[in-house]
Design a protein around this motif. Structure first.
Motif, PDB file in Angstrom:
ATOM      1  N   ASN A 105     -74.516  58.878 -24.756  1.00 36.81           N
ATOM      2  CA  ASN A 105     -73.941  59.923 -23.906  1.00 36.81           C
ATOM      3  C   ASN A 105     -73.698  59.420 -22.487  1.00 36.81           C
ATOM      4  N   ALA A 106     -74.638  58.642 -21.967  1.00 32.78           N
ATOM      5  CA  ALA A 106     -74.472  58.103 -20.623  1.00 32.78           C
ATOM      6  C   ALA A 106     -73.303  57.125 -20.567  1.00 32.78           C
ATOM      7  N   SER A 107     -73.114  56.362 -21.626  1.00 36.39           N
ATOM      8  CA  SER A 107     -71.986  55.440 -21.684  1.00 36.39           C
ATOM      9  C   SER A 107     -70.662  56.196 -21.693  1.00 36.39           C
ATOM     10  N   ALA A 108     -70.617  57.317 -22.440  1.00 36.46           N
ATOM     11  CA  ALA A 108     -69.392  58.125 -22.475  1.00 36.46           C
ATOM     12  C   ALA A 108     -69.114  58.749 -21.108  1.00 36.46           C
ATOM     13  N   GLU A 109     -70.155  59.214 -20.435  1.00 33.02           N
ATOM     14  CA  GLU A 109     -69.969  59.788 -19.098  1.00 33.02           C
ATOM     15  C   GLU A 109     -69.464  58.740 -18.115  1.00 33.02           C
ATOM     16  N   ALA A 111     -67.532  56.190 -18.878  1.00 38.20           N
ATOM     17  CA  ALA A 111     -66.106  55.980 -19.173  1.00 38.20           C
ATOM     18  C   ALA A 111     -65.262  57.100 -18.578  1.00 38.20           C
ATOM     19  N   GLN A 112     -65.727  58.326 -18.683  1.00 37.20           N
ATOM     20  CA  GLN A 112     -64.994  59.445 -18.103  1.00 37.20           C
ATOM     21  C   GLN A 112     -64.920  59.330 -16.585  1.00 37.20           C
ATOM     22  N   ALA A 113     -66.020  58.907 -15.954  1.00 37.01           N
ATOM     23  CA  ALA A 113     -66.038  58.764 -14.499  1.00 37.01           C
ATOM     24  C   ALA A 113     -65.094  57.654 -14.048  1.00 37.01           C
ATOM     25  N   GLU A 114     -65.027  56.584 -14.812  1.00 39.27           N
ATOM     26  CA  GLU A 114     -64.096  55.498 -14.469  1.00 39.27           C
ATOM     27  C   GLU A 114     -62.653  55.972 -14.578  1.00 39.27           C
ATOM     28  N   ALA A 115     -62.346  56.762 -15.613  1.00 36.79           N
ATOM     29  CA  ALA A 115     -60.990  57.286 -15.769  1.00 36.79           C
ATOM     30  C   ALA A 115     -60.650  58.265 -14.651  1.00 36.79           C
ATOM     31  N   ALA A 116     -61.617  59.097 -14.275  1.00 37.49           N
ATOM     32  CA  ALA A 116     -61.378  60.062 -13.204  1.00 37.49           C
ATOM     33  C   ALA A 116     -61.144  59.358 -11.874  1.00 37.49           C
ATOM     34  N   LEU A 117     -61.864  58.287 -11.630  1.00 44.83           N
ATOM     35  CA  LEU A 117     -61.672  57.552 -10.380  1.00 44.83           C
ATOM     36  C   LEU A 117     -60.312  56.867 -10.363  1.00 44.83           C
ATOM     37  N   ALA A 118     -59.882  56.338 -11.500  1.00 44.98           N
ATOM     38  CA  ALA A 118     -58.563  55.702 -11.564  1.00 44.98           C
ATOM     39  C   ALA A 118     -57.463  56.719 -11.275  1.00 44.98           C
ATOM     40  N   LYS A 119     -57.587  57.915 -11.828  1.00 48.50           N
ATOM     41  CA  LYS A 119     -56.599  58.966 -11.564  1.00 48.50           C
ATOM     42  C   LYS A 119     -56.614  59.379 -10.108  1.00 48.50           C
ATOM     43  N   ALA A 120     -57.818  59.546  -9.531  1.00 47.12           N
ATOM     44  CA  ALA A 120     -57.928  59.936  -8.131  1.00 47.12           C
ATOM     45  C   ALA A 120     -57.342  58.862  -7.221  1.00 47.12           C
ATOM     46  N   ARG A 121     -57.479  57.621  -7.601  1.00 46.26           N
ATOM     47  CA  ARG A 121     -56.902  56.529  -6.802  1.00 46.26           C
ATOM     48  C   ARG A 121     -55.360  56.600  -6.836  1.00 46.26           C
ATOM     49  N   ARG A 122     -54.800  56.852  -8.015  1.00 41.06           N
ATOM     50  CA  ARG A 122     -53.340  56.960  -8.127  1.00 41.06           C
ATOM     51  C   ARG A 122     -52.826  58.163  -7.335  1.00 41.06           C
ATOM     52  N   ASP A 123     -53.556  59.283  -7.444  1.00 42.58           N
ATOM     53  CA  ASP A 123     -53.138  60.476  -6.709  1.00 42.58           C
ATOM     54  C   ASP A 123     -53.183  60.239  -5.211  1.00 42.58           C
ATOM     55  N   LEU A 124     -54.200  59.572  -4.748  1.00 42.87           N
ATOM     56  CA  LEU A 124     -54.327  59.311  -3.319  1.00 42.87           C
ATOM     57  C   LEU A 124     -53.196  58.395  -2.847  1.00 42.87           C
ATOM     58  N   SER A 125     -52.839  57.395  -3.646  1.00 42.75           N
ATOM     59  CA  SER A 125     -51.760  56.493  -3.266  1.00 42.75           C
ATOM     60  C   SER A 125     -50.433  57.252  -3.167  1.00 42.75           C
ATOM     61  N   ARG A 126     -50.191  58.126  -4.147  1.00 40.54           N
ATOM     62  CA  ARG A 126     -48.938  58.902  -4.134  1.00 40.54           C
ATOM     63  C   ARG A 126     -48.921  59.871  -2.966  1.00 40.54           C
ATOM     64  N   MET A 127     -50.033  60.556  -2.701  1.00 39.13           N
ATOM     65  CA  MET A 127     -50.087  61.521  -1.607  1.00 39.13           C
ATOM     66  C   MET A 127     -49.999  60.831  -0.257  1.00 39.13           C
ATOM     67  N   SER A 128     -50.507  59.617  -0.191  1.00 42.38           N
ATOM     68  CA  SER A 128     -50.407  58.877   1.065  1.00 42.38           C
ATOM     69  C   SER A 128     -48.958  58.569   1.387  1.00 42.38           C
ATOM     70  N   ALA A 129     -48.163  58.153   0.363  1.00 44.06           N
ATOM     71  CA  ALA A 129     -46.735  57.866   0.596  1.00 44.06           C
ATOM     72  C   ALA A 129     -45.996  59.133   1.001  1.00 44.06           C
ATOM     73  N   LEU A 130     -46.283  60.256   0.359  1.00 46.04           N
ATOM     74  CA  LEU A 130     -45.648  61.521   0.710  1.00 46.04           C
ATOM     75  C   LEU A 130     -46.042  61.973   2.107  1.00 46.04           C
ATOM     76  N   HIS A 131     -47.298  61.703   2.481  1.00 42.96           N
ATOM     77  CA  HIS A 131     -47.780  62.107   3.800  1.00 42.96           C
ATOM     78  C   HIS A 131     -47.072  61.317   4.890  1.00 42.96           C
ATOM     79  N   GLN A 132     -46.821  60.063   4.635  1.00 45.60           N
ATOM     80  CA  GLN A 132     -46.134  59.234   5.625  1.00 45.60           C
ATOM     81  C   GLN A 132     -44.678  59.687   5.827  1.00 45.60           C
ATOM     82  N   SER A 133     -44.095  60.228   4.779  1.00 45.22           N
ATOM     83  CA  SER A 133     -42.703  60.717   4.898  1.00 45.22           C
ATOM     84  C   SER A 133     -42.654  62.198   5.241  1.00 45.22           C
TER      85      SER A 133
END
Length: 218
Positions: A105-109, A111-133
């Protein structure tokens, strides 16, 4: 005539007492002439030897009381009282099914946390570009930053949980922390381990100490 007789008697009595005192004086001198002789010696330091009889107790200098770090039912026991063990030898095995599931169960959690961080990183990169414009508000950009930080914290928490689950699973194998003689085995197969009393006691009898109770004047 009576007065003259009394006077003569008194004079004779006085002469008799004087003669007795003269005879006692030499006898007293003789009595003191027999005093004990005293010898002296200079003061010096030295050892005083005195023997005592007492009951002594022999105890090991190093010993270990083994209390399992995790609770569980005893699956198997590898030693008996009187067994000689080395540091790292397995003493007993606990049922590990629940701890194995906890690690999965801890291993599955994680993996989920790693996926959530990857998504949050992509969202932050996209929002940063939009914020600059100036395509999004400052609030939207700050929300993306907050989401990224929370995802990173959850990942660290998931990693710690996986490490703890792995440690708990490893503790199902109870091992000797020191080399020595098993002097106590307080568990049997099928019993639940206790966190209040040791399951085993190991004593290293290669180096021992002697405890002796001596009287106060010793």
């Amino acid at each position: 005539m009576h007065r003259s007789a009394i006077g003569v008697a008194v004079v004779c009595l006085g002469l008799g007492l004087g003669a007795c005192q003269k005879e006692q004086a030499p006898q007293a001198a003789k009595a003191f002439s027999g005093a004990a002789r005293v010898s002296t010696a200079p003061v010096s330091q030295g050892k005083i030897f005195k023997a005592y009889q007492a009951v002594a107790t022999i105890e090991p200098i190093e010993f270990a009381k083994i209390i399992p770090k995790v609770g569980g039912r005893v699956k198997s026991i590898r030693v008996v009282e009187g067994s000689q063990v080395r540091a790292g030898d397995e003493l007993m095995q606990l049922e590990s099914f629940a701890y194995s599931q906890g690690r999965l169960n801890a291993s599955a959690e994680l993996a989920q946390a790693e996926a959530a961080l990857a998504k949050a990183r992509r969202d932050l990169s996209r929002m940063s570009a939009l914020h600059q414009s100036n395509a999004i508000s400052e609030q939207n950009f700050q929300d993306a930053q907050t989401a990224y930080r929370l995802a990173a914290a959850r990942l660290e928490q998931a990693r710690a949980g996986l490490n703890l689950a792995g440690d708990n699973l490893a503790e199902c194998s109870v091992r000797a922390p020191i080399a020595g003689l098993v002097t106590l085995k307080a568990v049997n197969v099928g019993e639940m381990t206790s966190q209040e009393r040791p399951s085993f006691v190991i004593e290293d009898m290669r180096r021992v100490k002697l405890l002796v109770a001596l009287p106060e004047e010793a």
